[in-house]
Motif scaffolding. Structure first.
Motif, PDB file in Angstrom:
ATOM      1  N   GLY A   1      24.240  -2.696  23.615  1.00  0.00           N
ATOM      2  CA  GLY A   1      22.989  -1.984  23.841  1.00  0.00           C
ATOM      3  C   GLY A   1      21.894  -2.911  24.319  1.00  0.00           C
ATOM      4  N   ASP A   2      20.947  -2.365  25.051  1.00  0.00           N
ATOM      5  CA  ASP A   2      19.735  -3.046  25.491  1.00  0.00           C
ATOM      6  C   ASP A   2      18.533  -2.230  25.027  1.00  0.00           C
ATOM      7  OD1 ASP A   2      20.810  -5.237  26.796  1.00  0.00           O
ATOM      8  OD2 ASP A   2      20.788  -4.305  28.780  1.00  0.00           O
ATOM      9  N   GLU A   3      17.504  -2.935  24.554  1.00  0.00           N
ATOM     10  CA  GLU A   3      16.274  -2.252  24.149  1.00  0.00           C
ATOM     11  C   GLU A   3      15.078  -3.092  24.599  1.00  0.00           C
ATOM     12  OE1 GLU A   3      13.827  -0.838  20.119  1.00  0.00           O
ATOM     13  OE2 GLU A   3      15.567  -2.184  19.962  1.00  0.00           O
ATOM     14  N   TYR A   4      14.202  -2.467  25.363  1.00  0.00           N
ATOM     15  CA  TYR A   4      12.958  -3.121  25.741  1.00  0.00           C
ATOM     16  C   TYR A   4      11.896  -2.753  24.707  1.00  0.00           C
ATOM     17  CZ  TYR A   4      14.902  -4.458  30.241  1.00  0.00           C
ATOM     18  OH  TYR A   4      15.664  -5.034  31.225  1.00  0.00           O
ATOM     19  N   LEU A   5      11.291  -3.771  24.111  1.00  0.00           N
ATOM     20  CA  LEU A   5      10.309  -3.523  23.064  1.00  0.00           C
ATOM     21  C   LEU A   5       9.015  -2.994  23.674  1.00  0.00           C
ATOM     22  CD1 LEU A   5      10.577  -6.541  20.581  1.00  0.00           C
ATOM     23  CD2 LEU A   5      11.571  -4.262  20.387  1.00  0.00           C
ATOM     24  N   SER A   6       8.631  -1.817  23.270  1.00  0.00           N
ATOM     25  CA  SER A   6       7.375  -1.251  23.750  1.00  0.00           C
ATOM     26  C   SER A   6       6.205  -2.020  23.152  1.00  0.00           C
ATOM     27  CB  SER A   6       7.270   0.218  23.351  1.00  0.00           C
ATOM     28  OG  SER A   6       7.134   0.329  21.940  1.00  0.00           O
ATOM     29  N   PRO A   7       5.049  -2.027  23.817  1.00  0.00           N
ATOM     30  CA  PRO A   7       3.877  -2.686  23.227  1.00  0.00           C
ATOM     31  C   PRO A   7       3.555  -2.179  21.830  1.00  0.00           C
ATOM     32  CG  PRO A   7       3.477  -2.228  25.542  1.00  0.00           C
ATOM     33  CD  PRO A   7       4.785  -1.570  25.199  1.00  0.00           C
ATOM     34  N   ALA A   8       3.797  -0.898  21.572  1.00  0.00           N
ATOM     35  CA  ALA A   8       3.498  -0.343  20.251  1.00  0.00           C
ATOM     36  C   ALA A   8       4.415  -0.910  19.179  1.00  0.00           C
ATOM     37  CB  ALA A   8       3.614   1.182  20.283  1.00  0.00           C
ATOM     38  N   ARG A   9       5.623  -1.285  19.556  1.00  0.00           N
ATOM     39  CA  ARG A   9       6.609  -1.785  18.591  1.00  0.00           C
ATOM     40  C   ARG A   9       6.439  -3.287  18.327  1.00  0.00           C
ATOM     41  NH1 ARG A   9      12.155  -0.861  17.358  1.00  0.00           N
ATOM     42  NH2 ARG A   9      12.784  -2.550  15.990  1.00  0.00           N
ATOM     43  N   ARG A  10       5.847  -4.011  19.247  1.00  0.00           N
ATOM     44  CA  ARG A  10       5.820  -5.467  19.161  1.00  0.00           C
ATOM     45  C   ARG A  10       5.100  -6.017  17.928  1.00  0.00           C
ATOM     46  NH1 ARG A  10       4.493  -6.707  25.537  1.00  0.00           N
ATOM     47  NH2 ARG A  10       6.267  -5.494  26.370  1.00  0.00           N
ATOM     48  N   PRO A  11       3.956  -5.461  17.495  1.00  0.00           N
ATOM     49  CA  PRO A  11       3.328  -6.020  16.292  1.00  0.00           C
ATOM     50  C   PRO A  11       4.239  -5.987  15.074  1.00  0.00           C
ATOM     51  CG  PRO A  11       1.745  -4.672  17.472  1.00  0.00           C
ATOM     52  CD  PRO A  11       3.079  -4.446  18.135  1.00  0.00           C
ATOM     53  N   PHE A  12       4.958  -4.887  14.872  1.00  0.00           N
ATOM     54  CA  PHE A  12       5.850  -4.791  13.719  1.00  0.00           C
ATOM     55  C   PHE A  12       6.974  -5.810  13.814  1.00  0.00           C
ATOM     56  CE2 PHE A  12       9.777  -3.051  11.852  1.00  0.00           C
ATOM     57  CZ  PHE A  12       9.388  -3.011  10.520  1.00  0.00           C
ATOM     58  N   ASP A  13       7.602  -5.909  14.994  1.00  0.00           N
ATOM     59  CA  ASP A  13       8.696  -6.864  15.152  1.00  0.00           C
ATOM     60  C   ASP A  13       8.207  -8.292  14.952  1.00  0.00           C
ATOM     61  OD1 ASP A  13      10.221  -4.625  15.903  1.00  0.00           O
ATOM     62  OD2 ASP A  13      11.441  -5.859  17.238  1.00  0.00           O
ATOM     63  N   TYR A  14       7.009  -8.577  15.439  1.00  0.00           N
ATOM     64  CA  TYR A  14       6.453  -9.924  15.263  1.00  0.00           C
ATOM     65  C   TYR A  14       6.217 -10.213  13.782  1.00  0.00           C
ATOM     66  CZ  TYR A  14       3.449 -13.995  15.852  1.00  0.00           C
ATOM     67  OH  TYR A  14       2.917 -15.262  15.781  1.00  0.00           O
ATOM     68  N   MET A  15       5.579  -9.281  13.078  1.00  0.00           N
ATOM     69  CA  MET A  15       5.258  -9.504  11.662  1.00  0.00           C
ATOM     70  C   MET A  15       6.508  -9.529  10.788  1.00  0.00           C
ATOM     71  SD  MET A  15       2.096  -9.960  11.808  1.00  0.00           S
ATOM     72  CE  MET A  15       0.775  -9.617  12.969  1.00  0.00           C
TER      73      MET A  15
END
Length: 388
Positions: A306-320
């Protein structure tokens, strides 16, 4: 939006087989049945690497990590063949940290020397406990004597940088037993120690049939606090939720994960995360989990699970999810560079976390407080939005 800056790059290599699946393990591991196809798997890894190389052209690999499964099932010749070929395709940084996970039950005389000669310069040895009863209840294939022998073999082979994995809150384990595990580990003088609480992960045998005598939350917390104190007294600084190290001996590979760095993932079930500067995008890619399917498809699009492009809305959660595991927290400028978002994107959540006493500001850094470290999941949860 700000410009995404490609962070340091690591290489993760998944070797999926183990002698026996542990009942608590939720990693992509598959019990060995007969002779393993070592040479064919190395060829598949190289084909997988060739397929993904265009995503990282021109970038330097800072760290390499062989995870599993049980990578020490692979003979040194297979590890050597892979590293020789991979280093001809990718630029390895001078002094590149190259870690291999090892199981005491697969430690044989001469094998560690072979890994060292192949270029591996760091080991992560899965001890879990020095109590034979605990090891049996965990379904491990080694005993405490084999654990000690494996560490001594590694040191004799020239490894001066190695991690020991320990778990606590084990079935029928007492506080005294947990402390004894730490004392046994310290006697072996590792440079790094990982100390994890046993959790019943979905899909595991333990989740389906929980073992008797698992310590409750309060007992587990007591074990964590007492063991942390023992490690601090011995000169091991906690730098991440479950990681302790001698000065300058933090795991560079895992630090890159926690700092939201990039990593190319190859092998059955391997996950990767890559910043694509030309597209100003962050891609998460994972490979087929089952070794047989992976071996048949490696080197083609069919091997991509699978491939998933991280949306801007998702990036803060993934970063934290990564950065807030670190005691040192993160710099706001680094958040902007790694996510491509302005700091204003997380201002409301940071204010809420500070109001609850979970986070503090130290100049340009956001640092978890002692209370925040105790409630890490709650702090991270503040950054999970409905649109993520």
């Amino acid at each position: 939006m700000t410009m995404l800056a490609p962070p340091p790059l690591s290489l993760y290599v998944h070797l999926p087989w183990c002698v026996r699946k542990c009942p608590y393990c939720d990693f992509n591991s598959h019990p060995q049945r007969g002779a393993l196809p070592f040479a064919a798997y190395v060829e598949a890894l190289l084909a997988d690497l060739d397929h993904d190389l265009p995503l990282v052209w021109g970038r330097t690999v800072q760290t390499v990590f062989f995870g599993g499964g049980t990578p020490s099932l692979f003979p040194p010749e297979a590890i050597d063949a892979f590293l020789q070929q991979a280093s001809g395709r990718l630029r390895f940084a001078p002094g590149c940290e190259i870690t291999l996970e090892a199981n005491p039950g697969t430690a044989e005389h001469g094998r560690f020397e072979g890994y060292r000669a192949a270029g591996v310069n760091r080991l992560s040895i899965g001890i879990q406990s020095f109590d034979d009863g605990c090891l049996q209840r965990l379904g491990r294939i080694h005993d405490s004597a084999e654990a000690v022998a494996a560490v001594r073999l590694a040191r004799a082979a020239g490894f001066d940088n190695f991690n020991l994995d320990l778990m606590y809150a084990l079935p029928q384990q007492t506080l005294a037993m947990a402390e004894r595990d730490i004392e046994c580990a310290l006697a072996l003088e590792p440079t790094h120690l990982s100390h994890y609480q046993l959790t019943l992960e979905p899909g595991t045998a333990f989740a389906a049939r929980p073992p008797a005598g698992i310590p409750d939350h309060d007992a587990g917390w007591d074990m964590q606090e007492h063991c942390q104190a023992l490690l601090a007294q011995a000169g091991y600084a906690q730098y991440e939720v479950s990681a302790y190290a001698r000065p300058g001996r933090q795991c560079a590979h895992n630090l890159n994960y926690w700092r939201f760095g990039d990593y190319l993932g190859i092998g059955a079930g391997a996950h990767g995360k890559l910043t694509l500067g030309s597209e100003q995008a962050i891609l998460r890619r994972w490979k087929l989990r089952h070794p047989t399917a992976y071996l048949a498809a490696a080197g083609s699009d069919a091997a991509i699970g699978g491939d998933e492009y991280l949306s801007p809305a998702r990036r803060p959660f993934d970063y934290m999810l990564n950065a807030l595991r670190l005691n040192a927290g993160f710099a706001l400028a680094e958040f902007e560079a790694r996510t491509g978002l302005p700091r204003s994107a997380i201002a409301a959540e940071l204010a809420q976390a500070r109001a609850r006493g979970w986070l503090a500001e130290d100049g340009e850094r956001i640092v978890p407080t002692e209370l925040g470290r105790r409630f890490t999941n709650d702090v991270i949860g503040l950054f999970l939005t409905d649109t993520a």
